[in-house]
Design a protein around this motif. Structure first.
Motif, PDB file in Angstrom:
ATOM      1  N   PHE A  46      58.134 -85.934  45.381  1.00 50.81           N
ATOM      2  CA  PHE A  46      56.791 -86.274  44.910  1.00 50.81           C
ATOM      3  C   PHE A  46      56.783 -86.681  43.439  1.00 50.81           C
ATOM      4  N   VAL A  47      57.584 -86.029  42.617  1.00 49.43           N
ATOM      5  CA  VAL A  47      57.665 -86.428  41.201  1.00 49.43           C
ATOM      6  C   VAL A  47      58.288 -87.821  41.094  1.00 49.43           C
ATOM      7  N   PRO A  62      44.806 -93.710  38.320  1.00 46.23           N
ATOM      8  CA  PRO A  62      45.399 -92.535  37.666  1.00 46.23           C
ATOM      9  C   PRO A  62      45.393 -91.289  38.544  1.00 46.23           C
ATOM     10  N   GLN A  63      44.444 -91.186  39.472  1.00 49.53           N
ATOM     11  CA  GLN A  63      44.356 -89.992  40.306  1.00 49.53           C
ATOM     12  C   GLN A  63      45.543 -89.877  41.259  1.00 49.53           C
ATOM     13  N   LYS A  64      46.098 -90.998  41.705  1.00 52.00           N
ATOM     14  CA  LYS A  64      47.252 -90.941  42.616  1.00 52.00           C
ATOM     15  C   LYS A  64      48.497 -90.438  41.889  1.00 52.00           C
ATOM     16  N   PHE A  65      48.679 -90.876  40.638  1.00 53.05           N
ATOM     17  CA  PHE A  65      49.783 -90.353  39.846  1.00 53.05           C
ATOM     18  C   PHE A  65      49.601 -88.858  39.619  1.00 53.05           C
ATOM     19  N   ALA A  66      48.381 -88.455  39.255  1.00 54.00           N
ATOM     20  CA  ALA A  66      48.123 -87.044  38.965  1.00 54.00           C
ATOM     21  C   ALA A  66      48.327 -86.161  40.191  1.00 54.00           C
ATOM     22  N   PHE A  69      52.193 -86.048  40.963  1.00 51.15           N
ATOM     23  CA  PHE A  69      52.918 -85.295  39.940  1.00 51.15           C
ATOM     24  C   PHE A  69      52.597 -83.802  40.021  1.00 51.15           C
ATOM     25  N   THR A  70      51.314 -83.468  40.205  1.00 50.54           N
ATOM     26  CA  THR A  70      50.912 -82.065  40.308  1.00 50.54           C
ATOM     27  C   THR A  70      51.489 -81.414  41.554  1.00 50.54           C
ATOM     28  N   GLY A  74      54.140 -78.374  41.520  1.00 49.35           N
ATOM     29  CA  GLY A  74      53.804 -77.150  42.254  1.00 49.35           C
ATOM     30  C   GLY A  74      54.859 -76.778  43.276  1.00 49.35           C
ATOM     31  N   LEU A  75      55.407 -77.775  43.957  1.00 51.75           N
ATOM     32  CA  LEU A  75      56.461 -77.501  44.935  1.00 51.75           C
ATOM     33  C   LEU A  75      57.754 -77.053  44.257  1.00 51.75           C
TER      34      LEU A  75
END
Length: 121
Positions: A46-47, A62-66, A69-70, A74-75
């Motif tokens: 995911f990163v 920007p929301q898709k990157f966030a 990345f989040t 988290g994983l």
């Protein structure tokens, strides 16, 4: 008399910090290693997706990157929970590493622990 002496010697050997039982008690099980590998690989995926697909178009989406990345971070953190166990990992993350305060890059004085970093972000 001899049995009492042998009992004391064997008890002293068991209480050593580097004995075999204490070394093998910290080795994770095979199931924990499988979950660690799966969570870590998913997090890295995911990163990687966040940086390769969504970083170039961050101005538009920007929301898709966030989200990617989040979720990846988290994983990755969750993989260490799966490896060490949630109780030990939380105790490790909430413990003080040093008995003094730590100066961050942004100049804020905080404890060098998970709670301090979480509050500063």
């Amino acid at each position: 008399m001899l049995s009492l002496l042998l009992f004391r010697v064997s008890k002293g050997v068991r209480d050593l910090p580097g004995n075999f039982q204490s070394a093998t008690s910290s080795v994770p099980s095979g199931k924990a290693l499988v979950y660690f590998g799966l969570f870590l690989a998913s997090g890295v995926f995911f990163v990687f997706i966040a940086f390769t697909l969504f970083l170039p178009v961050m101005v538009v989406m920007p929301q898709k990157f966030a989200i990617c990345f989040t979720l990846g971070c988290g994983l990755i953190i969750g993989s260490f929970f799966a490896l060490k166990g949630p109780k030990y990992q939380l105790a490790h993350m909430l413990s003080k590493e040093y008995d003094r305060y730590h100066i961050c890059i942004n100049g804020a004085s905080q404890l060098h622990s998970f709670c301090g970093i979480l509050c500063s972000t």
